[in-house]
Write an enzyme that holds these catalytic residues in place. Structure first.
Site, mmCIF file in Angstrom:
data_model
loop_
_atom_site.group_PDB
_atom_site.id
_atom_site.type_symbol
_atom_site.label_atom_id
_atom_site.label_comp_id
_atom_site.label_asym_id
_atom_site.label_seq_id
_atom_site.Cartn_x
_atom_site.Cartn_y
_atom_site.Cartn_z
ATOM 1 N N SER A 159 37.848 30.140 50.460
ATOM 2 C CA SER A 159 39.512 30.015 50.671
ATOM 3 C C SER A 159 39.485 30.662 52.084
ATOM 4 C CB SER A 159 40.560 30.733 49.554
ATOM 5 O OG SER A 159 41.808 31.007 49.990
ATOM 6 N N TYR A 172 41.727 37.880 43.953
ATOM 7 C CA TYR A 172 41.430 36.317 44.288
ATOM 8 C C TYR A 172 40.755 36.584 45.393
ATOM 9 C CZ TYR A 172 41.549 31.751 45.478
ATOM 10 O OH TYR A 172 41.299 30.843 46.086
HETATM 11 P P1 NDP Z 1 42.884 24.008 39.724
HETATM 12 O O1 NDP Z 1 43.620 25.395 39.072
HETATM 13 O O2 NDP Z 1 43.279 22.723 39.769
HETATM 14 O O3 NDP Z 1 41.199 24.324 38.996
HETATM 15 C C1 NDP Z 1 40.397 25.262 38.630
HETATM 16 C C2 NDP Z 1 38.904 24.588 36.803
HETATM 17 O O4 NDP Z 1 38.579 26.166 36.549
HETATM 18 C C3 NDP Z 1 39.712 24.208 36.319
HETATM 19 O O5 NDP Z 1 39.122 23.170 36.458
HETATM 20 C C4 NDP Z 1 39.787 25.278 35.710
HETATM 21 O O6 NDP Z 1 39.783 24.813 33.733
HETATM 22 C C5 NDP Z 1 38.417 26.130 35.949
HETATM 23 N N1 NDP Z 1 38.825 26.997 35.869
HETATM 24 C C6 NDP Z 1 39.662 27.812 35.987
HETATM 25 N N2 NDP Z 1 38.888 29.311 34.856
HETATM 26 C C7 NDP Z 1 37.580 28.644 34.041
HETATM 27 C C8 NDP Z 1 36.835 29.698 33.393
HETATM 28 N N3 NDP Z 1 37.713 31.053 32.900
HETATM 29 N N4 NDP Z 1 35.935 29.363 33.441
HETATM 30 C C9 NDP Z 1 35.586 27.463 32.669
HETATM 31 N N5 NDP Z 1 36.208 27.064 34.143
HETATM 32 C C10 NDP Z 1 37.444 27.556 34.700
HETATM 33 O O7 NDP Z 1 42.187 24.902 40.889
HETATM 34 P P2 NDP Z 1 41.883 24.055 42.175
HETATM 35 O O8 NDP Z 1 40.891 22.456 41.736
HETATM 36 O O9 NDP Z 1 42.501 23.707 43.582
HETATM 37 O O10 NDP Z 1 40.563 24.961 43.216
HETATM 38 C C11 NDP Z 1 39.297 24.687 42.930
HETATM 39 C C12 NDP Z 1 38.206 24.758 43.673
HETATM 40 O O11 NDP Z 1 39.045 25.614 45.419
HETATM 41 C C13 NDP Z 1 38.582 26.945 43.649
HETATM 42 O O12 NDP Z 1 37.912 27.838 43.844
HETATM 43 C C14 NDP Z 1 39.734 26.882 44.686
HETATM 44 O O13 NDP Z 1 39.442 29.037 45.106
HETATM 45 C C15 NDP Z 1 39.052 26.713 45.340
HETATM 46 N N6 NDP Z 1 40.183 26.451 46.626
HETATM 47 C C16 NDP Z 1 41.759 25.533 45.938
HETATM 48 C C17 NDP Z 1 42.650 25.173 46.855
HETATM 49 C C18 NDP Z 1 43.216 24.325 46.868
HETATM 50 O O14 NDP Z 1 44.831 25.091 47.433
HETATM 51 N N7 NDP Z 1 43.854 23.636 45.781
HETATM 52 C C19 NDP Z 1 43.049 26.352 48.869
HETATM 53 C C20 NDP Z 1 40.672 27.108 48.726
HETATM 54 C C21 NDP Z 1 40.549 27.301 47.586
HETATM 55 P P3 NDP Z 1 40.885 24.677 33.111
HETATM 56 O O15 NDP Z 1 41.416 23.051 33.982
HETATM 57 O O16 NDP Z 1 40.331 24.266 31.450
HETATM 58 O O17 NDP Z 1 42.137 25.885 33.750
#
Ligand code: NDP
Length: 257
Positions: A159, A172
Site C-alpha cells: 500500500s 496497518y
Molecule cells: P477487503 O476488506 O475488501 O478484503 C479483504 C479480504 O481479506 C477479505 O476477503 C477478508 O475476509 C480477508 N481477511 C481479512 N482478515 C482476515 C483474516 N483474519 N483471515 C483471513 N482472511 C482475512 O479489502 P481489499 O480487497 O480492499 O484489500 C485487499 C488487499 O489490498 C489488502 O492487502 C489491502 O491492504 C490492499 N490494499 C487495498 C487498497 C484499496 O484501496 N482497496 C489500497 C491499497 C492496498 P472476509 O471477507 O471474511 O472479511
C-alpha cells in the site's frame, strides 16, 4: 515503481495460467475475490483461503459456473493461525493437487485509524498477525512446493503507506512496511537458486469494503473496481513477468470513470 501503462490494457493469453495452481488469501471479497475469479478464468486451479466460509463457497460456485477448474477451499482465520495450521495447508495442497505455482498474499485488516499514543496493543498484534506474520509463515510453509515449480510467482500486497508512513495509519502502515521488506528478503535469499519470483504489488485506491471504511466520505464511483485492476494481477502471476523479482510495483493509474 509504476508498472508500464500498457498493463492497463494488458491482454493475457487465454491459457496464461493453464496447469498452474495458485493460492489466493482473502479470496472471499474485494480484490482477492476478483483475483481468484480472474486466475481461474485464465486456466489456474485456484485455492481459496479466507476466514468466511460462505464467501469462499460463493466464489467456488462462481468459478464452477464460469467453467473453471475445480477450486479448493481453505478456510482459515489468519488472525489466530498457528504453525500447525500452515503445515496442514501444505499437507492439504500436497494431497489434493500436488503442486503450487503461485501465492497472492492479499488478505489484510485495516485496524483502527488512530494515533500511536492511543493504539490498543492487542489490536496491534492482530493486525500484524494477519498482514505480516501470515504472509511470512504461509510462504515459508509452502516453499517446498513452490521450489518444485518451474515458474512460481509470489505476490505480496502492499500500500502507499508501506512506502511512506502516514499519521494515524498505525499497525496497518507498519505491517505494510514490513511486507515490503519481507518480499525483498525472500527475493534476495532465494535469488539464483530457485524459480520463484517475489514482488510487492500496490493496487492503489480501489472500490472495496476496506477502502470505504478508510475513506467513508469518498465517492466510490471515482475509483476503479477490483476487476479494472486485474491486468496487473494477471501479468505478475503469469509467465509474462518471468524474471521480475524483488520489485515493489504499483498498478498504473487510469481514468476509471
Ligand atoms: P477487503 O476488506 O475488501 O478484503 C479483504 C479480504 O481479506 C477479505 O476477503 C477478508 O475476509 C480477508 N481477511 C481479512 N482478515 C482476515 C483474516 N483474519 N483471515 C483471513 N482472511 C482475512 O479489502 P481489499 O480487497 O480492499 O484489500 C485487499 C488487499 O489490498 C489488502 O492487502 C489491502 O491492504 C490492499 N490494499 C487495498 C487498497 C484499496 O484501496 N482497496 C489500497 C491499497 C492496498 P472476509 O471477507 O471474511 O472479511
Amino acid at each position: 515503481m509504476y508498472l508500464p501503462m500498457d498493463l492497463l490494457t494488458y491482454h493475457a493469453a487465454p491459457d496464461l495460467l493453464a496447469n498452474r495452481v495458485i493460492l489466493v488469501t482473502g479470496a472471499g471479497d474485494g480484490i482477492g475475490r476478483a483475483a481468484a475469479l480472474a486466475y481461474a478464468k485464465y486456466g489456474a486451479t485456484v485455492l481459496l483461503l479466507g476466514r468466511t466460509l460462505s464467501k469462499l463457497e460463493a466464489v467456488y460456485d462462481e468459478i464452477e459456473q464460469q467453467g473453471g477448474a475445480q477450486p479448493a477451499l481453505l478456510p482459515l482465520n489468519l488472525a489466530h493461525a498457528k504453525p500447525d495450521d500452515y503445515l496442514s495447508i501444505l499437507r492439504t495442497i500436497e494431497k489434493k493437487v500436488g503442486r503450487l505455482d503461485g501465492i497472492l498474499h492479499n488478505a489484510a485488516m485495516l485496524g483502527p485509524l488512530t494515533s500511536l499514543q492511543t493504539y490498543d496493543p492487542e489490536t496491534w498484534d492482530e493486525v500484524m498477525h494477519v498482514n505480516l506474520r501470515a504472509p511470512f509463515q504461509l510462504t515459508q510453509a509452502l516453499l517446498p512446493l513452490l521450489t518444485e515449480s518451474k515458474d512460481a510467482s509470489v505476490i505480496f500486497t502492499t500500500s502507499s503507506v508501506g512506502r511512506t508512513v502516514r499519521a494515524l495509519w498505525g499497525a496497518y502502515a507498519i505491517s505494510k512496511q514490513g511486507v515490503e521488506g519481507l518480499s525483498r528478503l525472500f527475493a534476495d535469499e532465494l535469488a539464483g537458486n530457485s524459480n520463484i519470483r517475489f514482488n510487492c504489488l500496490n493496487p492503489g485506491a480501489t472500490r472495496t469494503r476496506m477502502r470505504a471504511s478508510a475513506f467513508p466520505h469518498e465517492n466510490p464511483d471515482t475509483l476503479p473496481t477490483p476487476n479494472n485492476i486485474m491486468p496487473a494481477y494477471l501479468y505478475l502471476m503469469g509467465g509474462d513477468s518471468h524474471g521480475v523479482t524483488g520489485q515493489s510495483l504499483d498498478v498504473p493509474r487510469g481514468d476509471w470513470t
